[in-house]
Write a protein that holds these residues in place. Structure first.
Motif, short mmCIF file in Angstrom:
data_model
loop_
_atom_site.label_atom_id
_atom_site.label_comp_id
_atom_site.label_asym_id
_atom_site.label_seq_id
_atom_site.Cartn_x
_atom_site.Cartn_y
_atom_site.Cartn_z
N LEU A 164 2.06 2.27 7.52
CA LEU A 164 1.83 1.85 6.13
C LEU A 164 0.50 1.12 5.95
CD1 LEU A 164 5.26 0.65 4.75
CD2 LEU A 164 3.71 2.30 3.67
N ASP A 165 0.15 0.28 6.89
CA ASP A 165 -1.09 -0.48 6.70
C ASP A 165 -2.05 -0.40 7.88
OD1 ASP A 165 0.34 -2.03 8.46
OD2 ASP A 165 0.19 -3.88 7.32
N ASP B 215 -5.46 4.08 -1.22
CA ASP B 215 -4.41 3.30 -0.56
C ASP B 215 -3.04 3.56 -1.19
OD1 ASP B 215 -6.09 2.18 1.31
OD2 ASP B 215 -6.32 0.27 0.24
N HIS C 11 -2.87 2.80 9.35
CA HIS C 11 -3.43 4.15 9.35
C HIS C 11 -3.78 4.53 10.79
CE1 HIS C 11 -4.59 7.67 7.20
NE2 HIS C 11 -5.84 7.61 7.59
N ARG D 262 0.13 5.11 0.76
CA ARG D 262 1.44 4.45 0.86
C ARG D 262 2.56 5.39 0.41
NH1 ARG D 262 -1.29 -0.23 0.38
NH2 ARG D 262 -1.65 -0.21 -1.85
N CYS E 254 6.39 4.65 11.61
CA CYS E 254 6.21 4.87 10.17
C CYS E 254 5.93 3.56 9.45
CB CYS E 254 7.46 5.53 9.57
SG CYS E 254 7.67 7.27 9.97
N TRP E 255 6.66 2.51 9.79
CA TRP E 255 6.45 1.21 9.17
C TRP E 255 5.04 0.70 9.48
CZ3 TRP E 255 5.54 -3.65 11.29
CH2 TRP E 255 5.58 -4.70 10.37
N CYS F 233 -1.09 12.34 1.36
CA CYS F 233 -2.10 11.97 2.35
C CYS F 233 -3.35 12.85 2.22
CB CYS F 233 -1.52 11.99 3.75
SG CYS F 233 -0.49 10.52 4.00
N VAL G 246 3.17 7.84 3.21
CA VAL G 246 3.89 7.28 4.36
C VAL G 246 5.37 7.07 4.02
CG1 VAL G 246 4.06 5.33 5.95
CG2 VAL G 246 1.83 6.28 5.38
N HIS G 247 5.67 6.70 2.80
CA HIS G 247 7.08 6.60 2.40
C HIS G 247 7.76 7.97 2.47
CE1 HIS G 247 7.11 2.40 1.39
NE2 HIS G 247 6.11 2.54 0.55
N THR H 244 8.35 8.74 6.09
CA THR H 244 9.48 7.97 6.58
C THR H 244 10.80 8.62 6.18
OG1 THR H 244 8.15 5.96 6.46
CG2 THR H 244 10.54 5.68 6.63
N TYR I 190 4.40 13.98 2.03
CA TYR I 190 3.41 13.44 2.96
C TYR I 190 2.13 14.26 2.92
CZ TYR I 190 1.06 12.23 7.29
OH TYR I 190 0.11 11.86 8.21
#
Length: 136
Positions: free
Chosen positions: A89-90, A45, A92, A49, A85-86, A14, A52-53, A56, A10
């Motif tokens: 993903l989009d 992006d 932010h 992603r 977390c989900w 990020c 974020v995975h 998670t 992460y």
């Protein structure tokens, strides 16, 4: 180990997102170079992603450990954190959904944090890695 690896992923991905989409795209746009900014945002992006995975995976692994140590009282927070977390993903951090996602993280981390700080449950210390000495 999975939680630590997820945290590392992460942080790396990020940070890459911020460098590519934030610093690089902003600099290129400020110089008036056209046609590249969209590509930089797309690359950012993808990095975001992946980050974020990794987050998670870290959150899920941490929740499993806390569940084993402190029982079901960490489940409500775990569900909220994984849902955040989900959403992350989009969304932010952007208004409005991203702001509520960040609030979800804050609310979701409260029960596991309180459970861990209060102790209780099965507070077994972790076994040391490597060989263990036995009395013969």
């Amino acid at each position: 180990m999975l939680a630590w690896a997820g945290c590392l992923g992460y942080a790396a991905y990020c940070s890459g997102l911020d460098a590519v989409a934030g610093i690089s795209a902003g600099t290129v746009d400020g110089l008036g170079v056209h046609g590249v900014v969209g590509d930089l945002f797309a690359a950012g992006d993808e990095l975001g992603r992946a980050g974020v995975h990794a987050l998670t995976a870290a959150a899920a692994a941490t929740c499993v450990v806390l569940l084993r140590r402190h029982g079901a009282r960490v489940l409500p927070g775990a569900v909220v954190v994984l849902r955040a977390c989900w959403s992350f993903l989009d969304s932010h951090i952007f208004w409005p959904r991203g702001v509520f996602t960040m609030l979800g993280f804050a609310v979701g981390f409260a029960p596991p944090t309180l459970a861990a700080s209060r102790g209780g449950g099965d507070a077994r210390p972790a076994r040391p890695a490597g060989r263990t000495l036995t009395k013969s």
